[in-house]
Design an enzyme around this catalytic site. Structure first.
Site, PDB file in Angstrom:
ATOM      1  N   GLU A   4       1.117  -1.175   0.024  1.00 24.23           N
ATOM      2  CA  GLU A   4      -0.228  -0.592  -0.415  1.00 24.23           C
ATOM      3  C   GLU A   4       0.620   1.230  -0.206  1.00 24.23           C
ATOM      4  O   GLU A   4       1.046   2.363  -0.331  1.00 24.23           O
ATOM      5  CB  GLU A   4      -1.012   0.243   1.347  1.00 24.23           C
ATOM      6  CG  GLU A   4      -1.741   1.255   1.543  1.00 24.23           C
ATOM      7  CD  GLU A   4      -3.194   1.184   0.272  1.00 24.23           C
ATOM      8  OE1 GLU A   4      -3.089   1.147  -0.287  1.00 24.23           O
ATOM      9  OE2 GLU A   4      -4.410   1.613   1.082  1.00 24.23           O
ATOM     10  N   THR A  11      -4.323  10.535  -4.401  1.00 31.02           N
ATOM     11  CA  THR A  11      -4.685  10.311  -3.086  1.00 31.02           C
ATOM     12  C   THR A  11      -3.564  11.704  -2.247  1.00 31.02           C
ATOM     13  O   THR A  11      -3.783  12.064  -1.321  1.00 31.02           O
ATOM     14  CB  THR A  11      -3.641   8.907  -2.112  1.00 31.02           C
ATOM     15  OG1 THR A  11      -5.200   8.312  -3.061  1.00 31.02           O
ATOM     16  CG2 THR A  11      -4.123   9.251  -0.753  1.00 31.02           C
TER      17      THR A  11
END
Lengths: 316, 316
Positions: B132, B184
Site C-alpha cells: 500500500e 491520494t
C-alpha cells in the site's frame, strides 16, 4: 399544596480525563454540594449561608454559581417571589472536581423542587450552565454529569448534545487533590491554540477508543486510551505538582492509568477493583506527603443518579 | 502436500468516512480484487497479467502493490522460489475504495496460501502495508479492513492497533464513484497542516459519537456524527464534483447522510435499508448524469469476513 423548603444534592464530577478534553465528564459517588432553598421576603435570591468553603465563596447571589442558577430557574418559571439559599460545600474549591458546577446544579434543582418541580431535570441545564459560566465558562462537561449522572459524551451545551455512555461495572477511581489551587482560567491559558493535523488524528483515535472501551467494559484499555492524550496534559503538566511520581506510584499500586481531572490539580487513577483503588489512594497520599504537600484523597465510582432532591417540606 | 496455485480475494474498503479521518475504515461486500499466485521458474515475483485496469497498472512487481506485498511475504517466509501473479481488478482505480489496498492484501493472502499458510492473517498486515505504501502511504485504514473485514478503529500500523467495532445490522451504503480521478497525494496536499484546539475538540467529540452510535446500532445518529467533520470535507470538497447536490439528492431519497469515501471522489450515502439504499443509488447516478459525468454506483454492506482464499490447487 405549597412547598416551603427544598434541599437538593449535586455530586462532584470529573471532566476531560485525558484524551476526553472538553467532551467527556462523569459524576462521582463521593463528594458533592447540598443547597437548601426556602421562600424569603427579600425579593430575588439571597444566600443566607455557605458552609464548608472557609469563607472563600461570595454571598452575593449574582456572583455565586448556586445563586445565579437559582435566579435563572426563577426567571424560567416567571416567579418573582424571593428565595433564600443555604449552601453546604462538600468539595474542595478550584480543584478539578466540578465544585462550581455542583453548587450551580444543586441550586437549580433545589429551587425547581421549591417551585413544585415545573421543569424536568434536563430542562434545568441552561440555568446550571448560566451559574457555571460565572466561574468556569459556559461549558457542560461538569454541569452535565453533575445534573444527569453517569458518564457523558458532550458535543454541545444543550440537553440533546449530552449522550450517556455505558458505565463499566468495575470502574473505580482513586482520586487525590493536592492542596494547591489551579484556577481554570490559568489552566486554559497554557493550552496550545492550534494543533497539527496529525495530532488531531491521534486525539480523535484515542477519544474513539475511550468510547469503545466504555462499551466493552475493558478497564485497562480504557485507562490506556485516556492516558494517550498528547495535547492537554503536556501543556498543563507543570501546574500539577508531582504528576509523574503520582502516575508511577498509582501504577505500582495496581492502577491502570492516571489522568488529570478537569483542569486539575486533582488526579484520578483508574482501577478495576475497590480494594486496589484504596491501596492506590494511600500510595498517592504518600507521594504528596513526601513532597510536603497536604492533600485530600478518596475512592469513588461513577454516580449513576446525578443531582436529586434530598427533602422537601410542605407549608404548614 | 505442496500447493501449486492459490487464489485469494480481498474486498473493497472505505476509509475516513467524514469525522473518522485516518482512524476509521470498513470492508465492503461489493467489489474487490482477486490475485492468483503460482510457482514460477523466474526468481522473485513476476506479474503475468492484470485484467480490469484498462492497462493502467504497472506489471513491474516492484511498483505494483500486489507485487510488493507478495515479495514481502516471500521475504518474511524466507522463501526464494519464484512466484507468478495474475491480478483481476474488480474496483475502479484511485477512487477512494481502497483499490491499491485490495490488490496488496489479495497478493499477500494468495502467496501466503501458496506457501501453505505459514502466517496468520493479521501477521500479513506489514506485508500489505508495504504494498500500500508504494501508492498511498504507509497507512492501515484501507489495508486493515480489507485484510480483516468489518469496521475497524485504527490507532496505528500494527495488528494490535486495529480494533474491530460493532457492525450495525441494518447499516448499508449507496456508493457512487464519478469518472474523475482524485490522486491520494493531491487530496492530502489540500488538507490544513494545523487546526484550532476548538476544532480538535469538535472532531474528537464526533469521532467518539461515531463509535458510540456503532455500539448502539443507531444509524441516523451515526450518519449525523460522520457528517459532522469540519476539517477534511471542507478542504477537499472542491475535488469532489457535485458533492452538495449528491448529498441533497441522497437525503431526499432517504439516506441519513453522505460522506467522502477515503480521499474521494467516491461518495457514500448512509442508509438503514437496502431498498432505500437502492433508490439513493439511482438518485446519485441521476446527479452525475445531469452533470454529464459518467459514474459507477453500487449498494453495499459491511463485509464481515475480509480477505480470504478462494481456491488452492495441490501439486499433481
Amino acid at each position: 399544596m405549597l412547598i416551603s423548603r427544598a434541599e437538593a444534592y449535586a455530586p462532584a464530577s470529573m471532566a476531560n480525563l485525558g484524551v476526553g478534553f472538553d467532551i467527556l465528564g462523569l459524576a462521582l459517588d463521593s463528594g458533592g454540594d447540598t443547597v437548601c432553598a426556602e421562600w424569603s421576603d427579600t425579593p430575588g435570591v439571597t444566600i443566607a449561608s455557605i458552609t464548608g468553603d472557609d469563607g472563600r465563596l461570595p454571598l452575593d447571589p449574582t456572583k455565586n454559581t448556586a445563586g445565579i442558577a437559582a435566579l435563572a430557574v426563577l426567571r424560567m418559571a416567571d416567579v418573582d417571589r424571593g428565595v433564600s439559599l443555604r449552601i453546604t460545600k462538600g468539595l474542595p474549591l478550584a480543584s478539578g472536581l466540578g465544585s462550581s458546577a455542583a453548587s450551580a446544579v444543586a441550586g437549580a434543582v433545589a429551587v425547581n423542587a421549591l417551585l413544585g418541580s415545573p421543569f424536568q431535570r434536563s430542562e434545568l441545564l441552561a440555568a446550571c450552565l448560566e451559574g457555571e459560566a460565572a466561574v468556569s465558562g459556559y461549558h457542560a462537561d461538569n454541569v452535565g454529569p453533575s445534573l444527569l449522572g453517569g458518564i457523558l459524551l458532550i458535543t454541545g451545551v444543550t440537553p440533546d448534545s449530552l449522550f450517556a455512555l455505558p458505565v463499566p461495572e468495575r470502574l473505580v477511581f482513586a482520586i487525590v487533590t493536592p492542596g494547591v489551587a489551579v484556577p481554570t482560567a490559568e489552566a486554559r491559558a497554557v493550552l496550545p491554540q492550534t494543533v497539527s493535523l496529525k495530532t488531531m488524528v491521534h486525539q480523535t483515535a484515542y477519544a474513539a477508543r475511550v468510547v469503545d472501551a466504555l462499551h466493552t467494559g475493558a478497564i485497562r484499555p480504557l485507562a490506556a486510551a485516556m492516558e494517550a492524550d498528547i495535547v492537554v496534559e503536556p501543556a498543563r503538566k507543570h501546574l500539577m505538582p508531582r504528576l509523574d511520581a503520582c502516575r508511577a506510584a498509582a501504577k505500582a499500586a495496581g492502577a491502570y492509568g492516571l489522568v488529570i481531572s478537569g483542569a486539575g490539580p486533582t488526579l484520578a487513577a483508574i482501577c478495576d477493583d475497590r480494594a486496589v483503588a484504596d491501596r492506590v489512594r494511600v500510595a498517592l497520599m504518600a507521594v504528596y506527603d513526601e513532597a510536603g504537600l497536604t492533600c485530600d484523597a478518596r475512592v469513588a465510582s461513577v454516580h449513576g443518579r446525578g443531582a436529586h432532591v434530598l427533602s422537601t417540606q410542605i407549608e404548614g
